[in-house]
Design a protein around this motif. Structure first.
Motif, PDB file in Angstrom:
ATOM      1  N   THR A  36       0.819  -1.212   0.000  1.00 19.93           N
ATOM      2  CA  THR A  36       0.000   0.000   0.000  1.00 19.93           C
ATOM      3  C   THR A  36       0.855   1.265   0.000  1.00 19.93           C
ATOM      4  OG1 THR A  36      -0.156  -0.082   2.408  1.00 19.93           O
ATOM      5  CG2 THR A  36      -1.924  -1.141   1.162  1.00 19.93           C
ATOM      6  N   THR A  37       2.145   1.135  -0.247  1.00 17.18           N
ATOM      7  CA  THR A  37       3.051   2.287  -0.293  1.00 17.18           C
ATOM      8  C   THR A  37       3.101   2.833  -1.714  1.00 17.18           C
ATOM      9  OG1 THR A  37       4.368   1.385   1.497  1.00 17.18           O
ATOM     10  CG2 THR A  37       5.414   3.030   0.121  1.00 17.18           C
ATOM     11  N   HIS A  38       3.048   4.154  -1.814  1.00 17.43           N
ATOM     12  CA  HIS A  38       3.075   4.813  -3.122  1.00 17.43           C
ATOM     13  C   HIS A  38       4.284   5.745  -3.177  1.00 17.43           C
ATOM     14  CE1 HIS A  38      -0.990   3.380  -3.683  1.00 17.43           C
ATOM     15  NE2 HIS A  38      -1.289   3.868  -2.488  1.00 17.43           N
ATOM     16  N   LEU A  39       5.045   5.657  -4.256  1.00 10.79           N
ATOM     17  CA  LEU A  39       6.183   6.544  -4.484  1.00 10.79           C
ATOM     18  C   LEU A  39       5.810   7.531  -5.573  1.00 10.79           C
ATOM     19  CD1 LEU A  39       9.076   3.926  -4.611  1.00 10.79           C
ATOM     20  CD2 LEU A  39       8.321   5.247  -2.652  1.00 10.79           C
ATOM     21  N   SER A  40       6.132   8.801  -5.363  1.00  9.62           N
ATOM     22  CA  SER A  40       5.872   9.799  -6.401  1.00  9.62           C
ATOM     23  C   SER A  40       7.057  10.756  -6.480  1.00  9.62           C
ATOM     24  CB  SER A  40       4.578  10.556  -6.115  1.00  9.62           C
ATOM     25  OG  SER A  40       4.646  11.217  -4.874  1.00  9.62           O
ATOM     26  N   TRP A  41       7.290  11.244  -7.669  1.00 13.59           N
ATOM     27  CA  TRP A  41       8.408  12.136  -7.936  1.00 13.59           C
ATOM     28  C   TRP A  41       7.964  13.566  -7.696  1.00 13.59           C
ATOM     29  CZ3 TRP A  41      13.375  11.402  -8.530  1.00 13.59           C
ATOM     30  CH2 TRP A  41      14.161  12.401  -9.085  1.00 13.59           C
ATOM     31  N   ARG A  42       8.723  14.323  -6.917  1.00 13.52           N
ATOM     32  CA  ARG A  42       8.428  15.736  -6.681  1.00 13.52           C
ATOM     33  C   ARG A  42       8.804  16.545  -7.904  1.00 13.52           C
ATOM     34  NH1 ARG A  42      11.119  16.262  -0.741  1.00 13.52           N
ATOM     35  NH2 ARG A  42       9.678  14.882   0.315  1.00 13.52           N
ATOM     36  N   THR A  43       8.130  17.653  -8.084  1.00 14.11           N
ATOM     37  CA  THR A  43       8.431  18.530  -9.208  1.00 14.11           C
ATOM     38  C   THR A  43       9.813  19.149  -8.995  1.00 14.11           C
ATOM     39  OG1 THR A  43       6.088  19.038  -9.422  1.00 14.11           O
ATOM     40  CG2 THR A  43       7.632  20.537 -10.499  1.00 14.11           C
ATOM     41  N   THR A  44      10.630  19.097 -10.034  1.00 16.03           N
ATOM     42  CA  THR A  44      11.986  19.653  -9.970  1.00 16.03           C
ATOM     43  C   THR A  44      12.328  20.263 -11.314  1.00 16.03           C
ATOM     44  OG1 THR A  44      14.273  19.151  -9.400  1.00 16.03           O
ATOM     45  CG2 THR A  44      13.084  17.471 -10.595  1.00 16.03           C
ATOM     46  N   SER A  45      13.345  21.094 -11.347  1.00 15.39           N
ATOM     47  CA  SER A  45      13.749  21.718 -12.608  1.00 15.39           C
ATOM     48  C   SER A  45      14.590  20.743 -13.435  1.00 15.39           C
ATOM     49  CB  SER A  45      14.557  22.992 -12.331  1.00 15.39           C
ATOM     50  OG  SER A  45      15.785  22.662 -11.733  1.00 15.39           O
ATOM     51  N   ALA A  46      14.681  21.025 -14.714  1.00 17.83           N
ATOM     52  CA  ALA A  46      15.471  20.172 -15.605  1.00 17.83           C
ATOM     53  C   ALA A  46      16.951  20.217 -15.226  1.00 17.83           C
ATOM     54  CB  ALA A  46      15.285  20.603 -17.052  1.00 17.83           C
ATOM     55  N   TYR A  47      17.408  21.380 -14.764  1.00 13.47           N
ATOM     56  CA  TYR A  47      18.806  21.527 -14.362  1.00 13.47           C
ATOM     57  C   TYR A  47      19.132  20.579 -13.204  1.00 13.47           C
ATOM     58  CZ  TYR A  47      23.008  23.615 -12.416  1.00 13.47           C
ATOM     59  OH  TYR A  47      24.266  23.793 -11.918  1.00 13.47           O
ATOM     60  N   VAL A  48      18.293  20.581 -12.179  1.00  9.84           N
ATOM     61  CA  VAL A  48      18.518  19.706 -11.029  1.00  9.84           C
ATOM     62  C   VAL A  48      18.396  18.246 -11.447  1.00  9.84           C
ATOM     63  CG1 VAL A  48      17.620  19.047  -8.759  1.00  9.84           C
ATOM     64  CG2 VAL A  48      17.788  21.450  -9.369  1.00  9.84           C
ATOM     65  N   PHE A  49      17.455  17.953 -12.325  1.00  8.43           N
ATOM     66  CA  PHE A  49      17.269  16.589 -12.823  1.00  8.43           C
ATOM     67  C   PHE A  49      18.539  16.090 -13.519  1.00  8.43           C
ATOM     68  CE2 PHE A  49      15.788  13.444 -15.899  1.00  8.43           C
ATOM     69  CZ  PHE A  49      14.970  12.653 -15.113  1.00  8.43           C
ATOM     70  N   ILE A  50      19.120  16.922 -14.371  1.00  7.52           N
ATOM     71  CA  ILE A  50      20.336  16.539 -15.096  1.00  7.52           C
ATOM     72  C   ILE A  50      21.514  16.391 -14.129  1.00  7.52           C
ATOM     73  CG2 ILE A  50      22.040  17.370 -16.778  1.00  7.52           C
ATOM     74  CD1 ILE A  50      19.637  18.518 -18.348  1.00  7.52           C
ATOM     75  N   ILE A  51      21.615  17.300 -13.151  1.00  5.55           N
ATOM     76  CA  ILE A  51      22.693  17.208 -12.159  1.00  5.55           C
ATOM     77  C   ILE A  51      22.581  15.904 -11.375  1.00  5.55           C
ATOM     78  CG2 ILE A  51      23.604  18.218 -10.025  1.00  5.55           C
ATOM     79  CD1 ILE A  51      24.389  19.815 -12.429  1.00  5.55           C
ATOM     80  N   MET A  52      21.368  15.566 -10.923  1.00  7.59           N
ATOM     81  CA  MET A  52      21.174  14.349 -10.110  1.00  7.59           C
ATOM     82  C   MET A  52      21.590  13.096 -10.869  1.00  7.59           C
ATOM     83  SD  MET A  52      17.567  14.822  -8.107  1.00  7.59           S
ATOM     84  CE  MET A  52      16.618  15.102  -9.574  1.00  7.59           C
ATOM     85  N   PHE A  53      21.018  12.937 -12.049  1.00  5.39           N
ATOM     86  CA  PHE A  53      21.293  11.710 -12.790  1.00  5.39           C
ATOM     87  C   PHE A  53      22.665  11.734 -13.451  1.00  5.39           C
ATOM     88  CE2 PHE A  53      16.739  11.425 -12.258  1.00  5.39           C
ATOM     89  CZ  PHE A  53      16.610  10.100 -11.877  1.00  5.39           C
ATOM     90  N   GLY A  54      23.172  12.914 -13.777  1.00  7.05           N
ATOM     91  CA  GLY A  54      24.534  13.022 -14.313  1.00  7.05           C
ATOM     92  C   GLY A  54      25.575  12.645 -13.283  1.00  7.05           C
ATOM     93  N   MET A  55      25.403  13.158 -12.057  1.00  8.77           N
ATOM     94  CA  MET A  55      26.344  12.797 -10.987  1.00  8.77           C
ATOM     95  C   MET A  55      26.291  11.297 -10.698  1.00  8.77           C
ATOM     96  SD  MET A  55      26.142  15.850  -8.158  1.00  8.77           S
ATOM     97  CE  MET A  55      26.734  14.773  -6.881  1.00  8.77           C
ATOM     98  N   THR A  56      25.092  10.737 -10.679  1.00 13.16           N
ATOM     99  CA  THR A  56      24.956   9.308 -10.405  1.00 13.16           C
ATOM    100  C   THR A  56      25.627   8.483 -11.501  1.00 13.16           C
ATOM    101  OG1 THR A  56      22.872   9.738  -9.266  1.00 13.16           O
ATOM    102  CG2 THR A  56      23.302   7.474  -9.926  1.00 13.16           C
ATOM    103  N   ALA A  57      25.383   8.836 -12.747  1.00  6.38           N
ATOM    104  CA  ALA A  57      25.972   8.084 -13.864  1.00  6.38           C
ATOM    105  C   ALA A  57      27.486   8.242 -13.912  1.00  6.38           C
ATOM    106  CB  ALA A  57      25.342   8.535 -15.175  1.00  6.38           C
ATOM    107  N   ALA A  58      27.975   9.468 -13.771  1.00  6.39           N
ATOM    108  CA  ALA A  58      29.423   9.699 -13.838  1.00  6.39           C
ATOM    109  C   ALA A  58      30.128   9.043 -12.651  1.00  6.39           C
ATOM    110  CB  ALA A  58      29.710  11.197 -13.865  1.00  6.39           C
ATOM    111  N   GLY A  59      29.561   9.168 -11.462  1.00  4.05           N
ATOM    112  CA  GLY A  59      30.168   8.546 -10.283  1.00  4.05           C
ATOM    113  C   GLY A  59      30.187   7.038 -10.388  1.00  4.05           C
ATOM    114  N   GLY A  60      29.077   6.463 -10.829  1.00  3.72           N
ATOM    115  CA  GLY A  60      29.034   5.010 -11.009  1.00  3.72           C
ATOM    116  C   GLY A  60      30.031   4.539 -12.053  1.00  3.72           C
TER     117      GLY A  60
END
Length: 154
Positions: A119-143
């Motif tokens: 019964t748990t629901h996950l939802s994505w909060r609204t964020t800017s494209a810049y923050v979105f790219i930083i988040m996933f870019g850092m994750t991909a580059a670090g990995g």
């Protein structure tokens, strides 16, 4: 004074020793760079994952409406899923062979955990494209940096 064979051999050994020393120094420098690259990648990976998890909202509908699930017209309430836990605890105190009480208690705990997770629901909060790219870019580059250093063939 002319060089003898012994002097030539000593000169060759000295040159080899110097080459070995220089190659060891460059190898030590690259090992330090590899370790630094690994830890920078680990920090980037952790930072990116932290930012991603900060932008996920978690909510649960457990307890709303009082029903966990229904089969046909039969509804199993949230209070009723606690019954195996209560019975298991009672069996632990009443029975000589405690294994059956532990089994019933374990099944009850698994049922409660599953009901909460289902019964748990996950939802994505609204964020800017810049923050979105930083988040996933850092994750991909670090990995990528961590994997590169972990699986380097030298």
């Amino acid at each position: 004074m002319p060089k003898t064979n012994r002097d030539k051999e000593l000169d060759k050994m000295y040159r080899d020793l110097l080459e070995t020393r220089d190659s060891m120094r460059s190898a030590n420098k690259s090992d330090g760079n590899r370790l630094l690259t690994f830890f920078i990648g680990l920090l980037m990976l952790g930072g990116g994952l932290f930012m991603i998890f900060q932008n996920i909202s978690v909510s649960s509908s457990w307890g709303y409406g009082g029903h966990f699930f229904s089969i046909g017209g039969f509804h199993l309430s949230n209070g009723l899923i606690m019954l195996p836990i209560i019975v298991g605890i009672g069996m632990l105190f009443l029975m000589d062979k405690k294994i059956f009480g532990w089994i019933v208690l374990s099944i009850g705990i698994v049922i409660v955990l599953l009901s909460v997770m289902l019964t748990t629901h996950l939802s994505w909060r609204t964020t800017s494209a810049y923050v979105f790219i930083i988040m996933f870019g850092m994750t991909a580059a670090g990995g990528a940096l961590v994997l590169k250093e972990l699986f380097r063939k030298d």
